[in-house]
Design an enzyme around this catalytic site. Structure first.
Site, PDB file in Angstrom:
ATOM      1  N   MET A   1     -12.305 -10.635   0.510  1.00 30.24           N
ATOM      2  CA  MET A   1     -11.009 -10.017   0.249  1.00 30.24           C
ATOM      3  C   MET A   1     -11.243  -8.585  -0.197  1.00 30.24           C
ATOM      4  O   MET A   1     -12.009  -8.321  -1.127  1.00 30.24           O
ATOM      5  CB  MET A   1     -10.237 -10.798  -0.820  1.00 30.24           C
ATOM      6  CG  MET A   1      -9.788 -12.177  -0.373  1.00 30.24           C
ATOM      7  SD  MET A   1      -8.916 -13.107  -1.669  1.00 30.24           S
ATOM      8  CE  MET A   1     -10.312 -13.677  -2.658  1.00 30.24           C
TER       9      MET A   1
ATOM     10  N   CYS B   1      -8.250 -10.615  10.103  1.00 26.80           N
ATOM     11  CA  CYS B   1      -7.481  -9.669   9.288  1.00 26.80           C
ATOM     12  C   CYS B   1      -6.168  -9.298   9.986  1.00 26.80           C
ATOM     13  O   CYS B   1      -6.170  -8.875  11.140  1.00 26.80           O
ATOM     14  CB  CYS B   1      -8.312  -8.421   9.026  1.00 26.80           C
ATOM     15  SG  CYS B   1      -7.466  -7.216   7.974  1.00 26.80           S
TER      16      CYS B   1
ATOM     17  N   ASP C   1      -3.564 -22.116   2.184  1.00 26.46           N
ATOM     18  CA  ASP C   1      -2.807 -22.949   1.234  1.00 26.46           C
ATOM     19  C   ASP C   1      -3.690 -23.905   0.443  1.00 26.46           C
ATOM     20  O   ASP C   1      -3.303 -25.048   0.161  1.00 26.46           O
ATOM     21  CB  ASP C   1      -1.698 -23.730   1.954  1.00 26.46           C
ATOM     22  CG  ASP C   1      -0.608 -22.823   2.501  1.00 26.46           C
ATOM     23  OD1 ASP C   1      -0.629 -21.622   2.169  1.00 26.46           O
ATOM     24  OD2 ASP C   1       0.239 -23.311   3.269  1.00 26.46           O
TER      25      ASP C   1
END
Length: 368
Positions: free
Chosen positions: A15, A99, A203
């Protein structure tokens, strides 16, 4: 994954501005797995950009060392991977085809690139061919949108070109981080490419989410991104889950504050600039304090600290005995979908076009 054995089968997703050496260290200490650095552009690496080389700094104890590369030119990607292999810069190379940010997709990179099947194949071939004994993996999304799904084709191409493992984020590029991740797509990919490990992403806010994903999809492991923001101990929960334990870490606010102090201090040591490090750390404050009862004035002071001493003074005002809040195993970070995906002109005209996008397509700085 190739010669690497990773246990527990858990990967920290790269990230931008997050997975630097200090944050990776905090996560690694909680449990095993694979911890990937921030996205590195192949052009910047080949040109030996000073900022880029600072970003691939690893702690001596960090094994295996993992780099994620972004590139759209097969030749440049091949040169970058050869550098990593011959100069011993890392033990594992991951390629970014997931990305969704506009400055990447409008150049034909990231989650836009797998639409060009032959270009994807050429990049993978150059990467694997130049990697020596290093395993090459890839991370991708389902596709550009529901009308342009690419993950099954990309998975087969990856197997044919010798990629060691695939991670699939169960969203399209246009979804960005909105909506719900499609775990069924992860199951379909696993069925389509049984030859290599498939890791699921999307998730995973708790270890129990990871277990449900693995049970439902049959995937071989999980990739965790936003779920660990401000919560490096999630990796302890994931390690426990993989070992069959129901034990979960629930630190009190005092332990969270101590971790925040250590995180910020390590960033100062890493960046060699206290002001820059503390300013960069401020984005983590809200994630660390999510769900805790903290007054608005104290939150504001923590989120606007300019010095390490000032940050510590504010941290000392937190109630150390406040228990871990309930209900914080929930989305963190960006969640909004996009109206459209920014693509190069005519990008969707021919999915088999091998042409590399324009000369400015390769980003000259790293970080995503």
């Amino acid at each position: 994954m190739g010669p690497l054995e990773v246990w527990p089968p858990v990967v920290l997703a790269p990230m931008a501005g997050i997975t630097n050496a200090p944050f990776r260290t905090l996560c690694r200490e909680q449990g095993g797995g694979l911890f990937v650095c921030e996205m590195i552009t192949t052009r910047a690496l080949v040109e030996r950009n000073a900022k880029t080389f600072k970003m691939i700094r690893f702690e001596p104890s960090e094994k295996p060392r993992s780099i994620q590369l972004y590139g759209i030119d097969p030749v440049t990607v091949g040169k970058a991977v050869r550098m990593i292999a011959t100069e011993d810069l890392a033990d594992h190379v991951d390629l970014n085809f997931g990305c969704p940010v506009p400055k990447v997709t409008r150049r034909g990179g990231g989650s836009a690139l797998p639409y060009k099947r032959n270009l994807l194949r050429a990049i993978l071939r150059e990467a694997v061919g130049n990697a020596g004994t290093l395993p090459v993996t890839m991370k991708m999304r389902k596709g550009i949108d529901d009308d342009h799904l690419t993950y099954l084709d990309a998975g087969r191409i990856a197997v044919e070109e010798g990629v060691s493992a695939i991670a699939l984020h169960g969203r399209t590029a246009v979804q960005h981080y909105g909506g719900t991740a499609d775990w069924e797509a992860i199951a379909r990919l696993k069925e389509a490419v049984p030859e290599i490990p498939v890791l699921g992403n999307g998730d995973i806010w708790s270890a129990d989410d990871a277990r449900r994903m693995m049970d439902r999809t049959g995937c071989d492991g999980v990739v965790v991104g936003r779920g660990c923001l401000g919560r490096p101990w999630l990796f302890a929960d994931l390690a426990a889950m993989c070992d069959g334990s129901d034990e979960r870490l629930r630190p009190r606010l005092g332990e969270v504050a101590a971790t925040m102090d250590r995180h910020a201090t390590s960033m100062v040591e890493c960046f060699d600039s206290e002001w820059h490090a503390v300013a960069d750390f401020r984005k983590h404050v809200g994630w660390y304090l999510k769900g805790f009862v903290v007054g608005s004035d104290l939150r504001r002071r923590l989120a606007t600290s300019e010095t390490l001493a000032g940050l510590r003074e504010s941290l000392a005002e937190l109630d150390p005995d406040q228990p871990w809040p309930e209900g914080v195993d929930a989305p963190r970070g960006k969640t909004n979908p996009r109206d459209r995906v920014h693509l190069p002109a005519g990008w969707l005209d021919d999915p088999y076009d091998l042409a590399v996008p324009g000369a400015d397509a390769e980003l000259d700085t790293s970080g995503g």
